[in-house]
Design a protein around this motif. Structure first.
Motif, PDB file in Angstrom:
ATOM      1  N   GLN A 592       0.844  -1.190   0.000  1.00  0.00           N
ATOM      2  CA  GLN A 592       0.000   0.000   0.000  1.00  0.00           C
ATOM      3  C   GLN A 592       0.878   1.237   0.000  1.00  0.00           C
ATOM      4  O   GLN A 592       1.983   1.231   0.541  1.00  0.00           O
ATOM      5  CB  GLN A 592      -0.919   0.009   1.220  1.00  0.00           C
ATOM      6  CG  GLN A 592      -1.963  -1.100   1.191  1.00  0.00           C
ATOM      7  CD  GLN A 592      -2.841  -1.104   2.421  1.00  0.00           C
ATOM      8  OE1 GLN A 592      -2.344  -1.163   3.539  1.00  0.00           O
ATOM      9  NE2 GLN A 592      -4.150  -1.031   2.214  1.00  0.00           N
ATOM     10  N   GLY A 593       0.369   2.292  -0.606  1.00  0.00           N
ATOM     11  CA  GLY A 593       1.147   3.518  -0.698  1.00  0.00           C
ATOM     12  C   GLY A 593       2.100   3.474  -1.876  1.00  0.00           C
ATOM     13  O   GLY A 593       2.100   2.556  -2.697  1.00  0.00           O
ATOM     14  N   GLY A 594       2.977   4.455  -1.945  1.00  0.00           N
ATOM     15  CA  GLY A 594       3.919   4.538  -3.042  1.00  0.00           C
ATOM     16  C   GLY A 594       3.262   5.008  -4.332  1.00  0.00           C
ATOM     17  O   GLY A 594       2.088   5.376  -4.372  1.00  0.00           O
ATOM     18  N   VAL A 595       4.040   4.991  -5.408  1.00  0.00           N
ATOM     19  CA  VAL A 595       3.569   5.415  -6.731  1.00  0.00           C
ATOM     20  C   VAL A 595       3.702   4.230  -7.673  1.00  0.00           C
ATOM     21  O   VAL A 595       4.741   3.576  -7.728  1.00  0.00           O
ATOM     22  CB  VAL A 595       4.385   6.610  -7.277  1.00  0.00           C
ATOM     23  CG1 VAL A 595       3.900   7.000  -8.670  1.00  0.00           C
ATOM     24  CG2 VAL A 595       4.279   7.802  -6.333  1.00  0.00           C
ATOM     25  N   GLU A 596       2.630   3.948  -8.402  1.00  0.00           N
ATOM     26  CA  GLU A 596       2.643   2.849  -9.357  1.00  0.00           C
ATOM     27  C   GLU A 596       2.999   3.378 -10.744  1.00  0.00           C
ATOM     28  O   GLU A 596       2.383   4.328 -11.236  1.00  0.00           O
ATOM     29  CB  GLU A 596       1.280   2.159  -9.393  1.00  0.00           C
ATOM     30  CG  GLU A 596       0.934   1.444  -8.103  1.00  0.00           C
ATOM     31  CD  GLU A 596      -0.385   0.692  -8.205  1.00  0.00           C
ATOM     32  OE1 GLU A 596      -1.144   0.931  -9.169  1.00  0.00           O
ATOM     33  OE2 GLU A 596      -0.652  -0.141  -7.338  1.00  0.00           O
ATOM     34  N   LEU A 597       3.992   2.735 -11.368  1.00  0.00           N
ATOM     35  CA  LEU A 597       4.410   3.095 -12.721  1.00  0.00           C
ATOM     36  C   LEU A 597       4.165   1.932 -13.670  1.00  0.00           C
ATOM     37  O   LEU A 597       4.078   0.772 -13.258  1.00  0.00           O
ATOM     38  CB  LEU A 597       5.890   3.459 -12.750  1.00  0.00           C
ATOM     39  CG  LEU A 597       6.319   4.710 -11.982  1.00  0.00           C
ATOM     40  CD1 LEU A 597       7.829   4.863 -12.042  1.00  0.00           C
ATOM     41  CD2 LEU A 597       5.646   5.954 -12.545  1.00  0.00           C
ATOM     42  N   ALA A 612       8.737   2.219 -22.920  1.00  0.00           N
ATOM     43  CA  ALA A 612       7.869   3.311 -22.471  1.00  0.00           C
ATOM     44  C   ALA A 612       7.736   3.255 -20.958  1.00  0.00           C
ATOM     45  O   ALA A 612       7.662   2.182 -20.364  1.00  0.00           O
ATOM     46  CB  ALA A 612       6.494   3.204 -23.117  1.00  0.00           C
ATOM     47  N   VAL A 613       7.687   4.436 -20.346  1.00  0.00           N
ATOM     48  CA  VAL A 613       7.483   4.568 -18.901  1.00  0.00           C
ATOM     49  C   VAL A 613       6.340   5.540 -18.687  1.00  0.00           C
ATOM     50  O   VAL A 613       6.253   6.576 -19.371  1.00  0.00           O
ATOM     51  CB  VAL A 613       8.761   5.085 -18.200  1.00  0.00           C
ATOM     52  CG1 VAL A 613       8.486   5.351 -16.724  1.00  0.00           C
ATOM     53  CG2 VAL A 613       9.902   4.102 -18.367  1.00  0.00           C
ATOM     54  N   GLY A 614       5.437   5.210 -17.764  1.00  0.00           N
ATOM     55  CA  GLY A 614       4.334   6.108 -17.476  1.00  0.00           C
ATOM     56  C   GLY A 614       3.732   5.814 -16.126  1.00  0.00           C
ATOM     57  O   GLY A 614       4.157   4.895 -15.411  1.00  0.00           O
ATOM     58  N   LEU A 615       2.737   6.608 -15.756  1.00  0.00           N
ATOM     59  CA  LEU A 615       1.994   6.307 -14.543  1.00  0.00           C
ATOM     60  C   LEU A 615       1.270   4.988 -14.740  1.00  0.00           C
ATOM     61  O   LEU A 615       0.714   4.730 -15.808  1.00  0.00           O
ATOM     62  CB  LEU A 615       0.997   7.420 -14.227  1.00  0.00           C
ATOM     63  CG  LEU A 615       1.607   8.751 -13.769  1.00  0.00           C
ATOM     64  CD1 LEU A 615       0.504   9.748 -13.467  1.00  0.00           C
ATOM     65  CD2 LEU A 615       2.494   8.546 -12.545  1.00  0.00           C
ATOM     66  N   SER A 627       6.492   8.327 -21.488  1.00  0.00           N
ATOM     67  CA  SER A 627       7.691   8.818 -22.171  1.00  0.00           C
ATOM     68  C   SER A 627       8.349   7.612 -22.827  1.00  0.00           C
ATOM     69  O   SER A 627       8.297   6.499 -22.304  1.00  0.00           O
ATOM     70  CB  SER A 627       8.643   9.477 -21.172  1.00  0.00           C
ATOM     71  OG  SER A 627       9.810   9.928 -21.839  1.00  0.00           O
ATOM     72  N   LEU A 628       9.006   7.839 -23.970  1.00  0.00           N
ATOM     73  CA  LEU A 628       9.454   6.729 -24.807  1.00  0.00           C
ATOM     74  C   LEU A 628      10.894   6.927 -25.245  1.00  0.00           C
ATOM     75  O   LEU A 628      11.333   8.050 -25.510  1.00  0.00           O
ATOM     76  CB  LEU A 628       8.547   6.648 -26.040  1.00  0.00           C
ATOM     77  CG  LEU A 628       8.724   5.464 -26.982  1.00  0.00           C
ATOM     78  CD1 LEU A 628       8.196   4.195 -26.326  1.00  0.00           C
ATOM     79  CD2 LEU A 628       7.960   5.721 -28.278  1.00  0.00           C
ATOM     80  N   ARG A 629      11.645   5.827 -25.313  1.00  0.00           N
ATOM     81  CA  ARG A 629      13.004   5.835 -25.859  1.00  0.00           C
ATOM     82  C   ARG A 629      13.231   4.545 -26.643  1.00  0.00           C
ATOM     83  O   ARG A 629      12.606   3.511 -26.366  1.00  0.00           O
ATOM     84  CB  ARG A 629      14.058   5.913 -24.742  1.00  0.00           C
ATOM     85  CG  ARG A 629      14.098   7.207 -23.964  1.00  0.00           C
ATOM     86  CD  ARG A 629      14.564   8.379 -24.796  1.00  0.00           C
ATOM     87  NE  ARG A 629      14.787   9.567 -23.975  1.00  0.00           N
ATOM     88  CZ  ARG A 629      13.838  10.421 -23.597  1.00  0.00           C
ATOM     89  NH1 ARG A 629      12.577  10.186 -23.955  1.00  0.00           N
ATOM     90  NH2 ARG A 629      14.113  11.476 -22.868  1.00  0.00           N
ATOM     91  N   LEU A 630      14.152   4.599 -27.593  1.00  0.00           N
ATOM     92  CA  LEU A 630      14.616   3.388 -28.240  1.00  0.00           C
ATOM     93  C   LEU A 630      15.653   2.719 -27.349  1.00  0.00           C
ATOM     94  O   LEU A 630      16.446   3.384 -26.687  1.00  0.00           O
ATOM     95  CB  LEU A 630      15.237   3.710 -29.609  1.00  0.00           C
ATOM     96  CG  LEU A 630      14.288   4.277 -30.667  1.00  0.00           C
ATOM     97  CD1 LEU A 630      15.046   4.543 -31.964  1.00  0.00           C
ATOM     98  CD2 LEU A 630      13.121   3.342 -30.935  1.00  0.00           C
ATOM     99  N   LEU A 631      15.648   1.408 -27.336  1.00  0.00           N
ATOM    100  CA  LEU A 631      16.596   0.640 -26.529  1.00  0.00           C
ATOM    101  C   LEU A 631      17.898   0.413 -27.293  1.00  0.00           C
ATOM    102  O   LEU A 631      17.891   0.354 -28.529  1.00  0.00           O
ATOM    103  CB  LEU A 631      15.983  -0.703 -26.155  1.00  0.00           C
ATOM    104  CG  LEU A 631      14.857  -0.657 -25.106  1.00  0.00           C
ATOM    105  CD1 LEU A 631      14.148  -1.999 -25.016  1.00  0.00           C
ATOM    106  CD2 LEU A 631      15.407  -0.262 -23.740  1.00  0.00           C
ATOM    107  N   PRO A 632      19.031   0.267 -26.583  1.00  0.00           N
ATOM    108  CA  PRO A 632      19.154   0.271 -25.125  1.00  0.00           C
ATOM    109  C   PRO A 632      19.192   1.684 -24.565  1.00  0.00           C
ATOM    110  O   PRO A 632      19.476   2.646 -25.298  1.00  0.00           O
ATOM    111  CB  PRO A 632      20.497  -0.437 -24.898  1.00  0.00           C
ATOM    112  CG  PRO A 632      21.302  -0.065 -26.104  1.00  0.00           C
ATOM    113  CD  PRO A 632      20.334  -0.034 -27.247  1.00  0.00           C
ATOM    114  N   ILE A 633      18.914   1.816 -23.277  1.00  0.00           N
ATOM    115  CA  ILE A 633      18.998   3.101 -22.598  1.00  0.00           C
ATOM    116  C   ILE A 633      19.942   2.988 -21.418  1.00  0.00           C
ATOM    117  O   ILE A 633      20.229   1.902 -20.927  1.00  0.00           O
ATOM    118  CB  ILE A 633      17.610   3.586 -22.112  1.00  0.00           C
ATOM    119  CG1 ILE A 633      17.027   2.600 -21.083  1.00  0.00           C
ATOM    120  CG2 ILE A 633      16.669   3.809 -23.271  1.00  0.00           C
ATOM    121  CD1 ILE A 633      15.802   3.128 -20.362  1.00  0.00           C
ATOM    122  N   GLY A 634      20.421   4.157 -20.957  1.00  0.00           N
ATOM    123  CA  GLY A 634      21.219   4.233 -19.744  1.00  0.00           C
ATOM    124  C   GLY A 634      20.413   4.866 -18.625  1.00  0.00           C
ATOM    125  O   GLY A 634      19.258   5.282 -18.815  1.00  0.00           O
TER     126      GLY A 634
END
Length: 711
Positions: A592-597, A612-615, A627-634
């Motif tokens: 419970q609590g925290g932020v879900e991504l 992709a990363v989002g809520l 938000s989106l990036r091509l892989l690989p990422i750092g």
């Protein structure tokens, strides 16, 4: 993506085509508007090489004897313009080969743009050209113009070359290229080269960019793009241009149909078709604009201003209203307008009249009209601020100075301010304004870089310059920190929540401690061992959204509650999804609590794997804040993605919640990306929803994979 290198022979042929010393107009006739325009352009540009007119009937064309074939010319020919009917096109190449022609522009239409039958004809023409060792531009192509060499093969009227040309134009559409050249002329933006690629049966947009990267004259490339036929070659060409100090400014229309097909995967539907290309632009440092005017204005300032050393902009006008407009525009576009340091404000306060308010943007007030010496003093003060990388001053250069020479004198003071600033500076018009020869001479003689593109596009262009510098800085810093793309290391196909989470754990992703129960007794034993309230979730490779079938039970404690929930869930799910395979029920501690991504990957058919990363949780589909990036990422890429979310402030502690450990979160996101890459090209999508972050604790709570169907 891997690009096949261009062979020396192919490169030499393209060089001969785009910088010819001799040109043949094949199918030349005084009855064709295309033929007339091509000949007129060569005369208008004062082409120094040889012009040969070729027509099977011979005779006299444009006052000169015409040869019946290229071979009959009896002299070297670097480039040919083919203005022959589509039905006779293939027959021409034997003659071109016999004459030693290096490359040809195919004006004729009637090929791939007409469908599969036309595409087949185009493939036959390309094969004939390749067999003859000839590079072709087109078909369905207006041609190219090498302005700096005075060598056009272009089939609509062109204006004369301009001095101090620095911008090259590349377009898949010849008509759009013509419009860009006309607008550039209106703005007195000198064009070095203009290349229209048409149907790209051979020479592609990537070949054109690669050629321009090797030329000394262009300082920026303005690109109009409809589609990319060879992604690897395109990326390599853009990287070559950037490495050569020639940023690429891009206007792309349309979206990727291939990506639209991939959107059936959940991640694809969340990010949308065109977001993949946006991610490519971020990766390659492409500056993407959204109008023809913005394309030329931005490329021009890239070419003339040079590098911007930090992201912050300082803007100056003689109107408080204009300063407010610029502030609003910069804020809407995410352009950094930094608050000035106390020392800078003190210098401005000492220099400006008492009724002026030091700020950024700076309203220098109408006092500058009476005291133009205020301008260099104010600009020098603004430039002294460490947060400022470039400066803009709003003033219209008139098409003709007044009899007292006021405008010339005023612009001279602006030039003194630009020189005192010692940083990239541009004077921009208030609104779109034509720039004639006198306006350009007036500003150039004062050492002022002037854009008539108006404040809207001028501020946007400065923002692109600052963002490009930031990209270069981040790219250099991240070069050693982005992990290499993982090869396929996992032969199995993890499927189902527990299988996926177990795989992620082996890949270094923090996951919630959980176990799979196949009976109520097992579920009770697991729950009691956890010594915490638990959650039960149905485990089925056929059920993507568990809540829709009653497959989730929350906050359970004690043997009776767990046993009852287990039995009830099995019955409910079997009724709601009778065909679904059920592996059991996952028992995990209740969080419970925290932020879900939400973190999801997809494999775009054209550009490759992306993340992709989002809520997350229930908000991922409702808000589509990703938000989106091509892989690989750092890790820095992951941190940037988190910062781009509209809900990013939730990670900093909301209503007393602990602030998320962004660095730990970034490490988890990078690990998820690497885990997806290691699963190989058959993976369509790997999704974690939610990835929970609660202070320093980061855990994947649920995982899902989607795979290509076996052929």
């Amino acid at each position: 993506m891997s690009a096949a290198p261009e062979s020396p022979a192919e490169r030499q042929a393209i060089d001969r085509l785009f910088n010819p010393r001799s040109i043949a107009l094949v199918g030349a006739t005084e009855r064709s508007i295309w033929s007339i325009a091509a000949n007129d352009n060569l005369r208008r540009f004062d082409f120094k090489g040889s012009i040969h007119y070729v027509n099977p009937k011979g005779g006299t064309i444009f006052g000169a004897p015409a040869a019946t074939s290229c071979a009959a010319v009896g002299a070297p020919i670097d480039a040919a313009l083919l203005m022959v009917p589509e039905a006779k096109m293939i027959d021409v190449f034997a003659d071109l080969e016999a004459a030693g022609v290096g490359g040809a522009v195919i004006l004729s239409a009637g090929f791939a743009e007409l469908g599969e039958n036309g595409a087949e004809r185009q493939r036959a023409v390309a094969a004939a050209a390749k067999g003859a060792g000839i590079r072709i531009l087109g078909p369905n192509c207006l041609g190219f113009a090498n302005f700096v060499a005075g060598a056009p093969i272009w089939t609509t009227p062109l204006r004369r070359p301009m001095a101090d040309a620095r911008v090259a134009i590349v377009s898949q559409s010849g008509a759009i290229a013509s419009q860009l050249e006309q607008f550039a002329y209106q703005q007195r933006v000198g064009v070095t080269h203009m290349i229209s690629t048409g149907n790209e049966a051979d020479i592609t947009i990537a070949d054109a960019i690669d050629y321009l990267a090797r030329q000394p004259e262009p300082r920026a490339i303005a690109l109009f793009l409809e589609s990319v036929r060879d992604p690897a070659r395109f990326a390599a060409a853009v990287q070559a241009a950037t490495a050569a100090g020639k940023p690429v400014v891009l206007l792309k229309v349309g979206t990727s149909e291939a990506t639209a097909r991939a959107a059936q995967a959940h991640t694809g539907s969340l990010v949308g078709d065109d977001r993949i290309f946006d991610a490519l632009c971020r990766k390659l440092g492409l500056s993407r604009v959204h109008s023809l005017e913005e394309l030329i204005v931005t490329a021009d300032l890239f070419a003339r201003l040079g590098p911007v050393e930090c992201e912050g902009l300082a803007l100056t006008a003689m109107s408080g209203g204009m300063c407010e407009i610029m502030t609003d525009q910069a804020d809407a576009e995410g352009i950094a307008i930094p608050t000035l340091a106390d020392g800078t404000l003190k210098r401005l306060r000492e220099a400006l009249p008492p009724f002026a308010t030091p700020a950024n943007p700076l309203d220098i007030t109408g006092a500058a009209m009476l005291q133009p010496d205020l301008i260099p003093t104010a600009l020098a003060a603004l430039a002294s601020d460490a947060s400022v990388g470039a400066l803009g001053f709003v003033f219209d250069a008139p098409l003709k100075d007044d009899a007292r020479g006021f405008a010339r004198s005023f612009i001279r003071h602006i030039g003194e301010g630009f020189k005192a600033a010692g940083k990239p500076c541009v004077m921009m018009s208030h609104t779109f304004s034509a720039v004639n020869g006198e306006a350009r001479e007036m500003t150039d003689s004062a050492g002022v870089i002037y854009s008539g593109g108006g404040v809207r596009h001028g501020v946007s262009a400065l923002g692109h310059l600052a963002a490009h510098h930031a990209w270069r800085r981040r790219a250099a810093a991240a070069a050693d920190n982005v992990p290499a793309a993982a090869g396929t290391t996992n032969a199995a196909r993890p499927n189902g929540e527990r299988d996926v989470l177990d795989y992620l754990a082996t890949a270094g992703v923090p996951v919630i401690p959980a176990r799979l129960a196949r009976s109520a007794d097992e579920a009770v034993a697991i729950a009691l061992a956890l010594e915490a309230n638990v959650v039960l979730k149905i485990a089925s490779p056929d059920i993507a959204h568990k809540t829709e079938v009653g497959g989730v039970a929350l906050n359970l404690r004690g043997e009776a509650a767990v046993r009852n929930a287990f039995d009830t869930m099995l019955a409910r799910v079997r009724e709601a999804a009778p065909a679904a395979r059920i592996d059991g029920i996952v028992v995990a501690p209740m969080r419970q609590g925290g932020v879900e991504l939400f973190v999801g990957t997809m494999n775009d058919p054209q550009w490759g794997p992306a993340i992709a990363v989002g809520l997350g949780g229930i908000w991922v589909e409702a808000l589509k804040d990703t938000s989106l990036r091509l892989l690989p990422i750092g890790e820095q890429d992951a941190l940037d993605m988190l910062a781009e979310l509209r809900g990013t402030k939730l990670l900093d502690g909301f209503r007393g919640a602990p602030a998320a450990d962004r660095q730990a979160l970034a490490r988890a996101i990078v690990a998820i990306g690497q885990a997806a890459l290691a699963l190989g090209p058959d993976l369509v999508s790997l999704e974690i929803n939610p990835l929970l972050v609660d202070g320093a604790r980061v855990e994947a709570l649920d995982g899902l994979t989607e795979w290509k169907e076996s052929e």
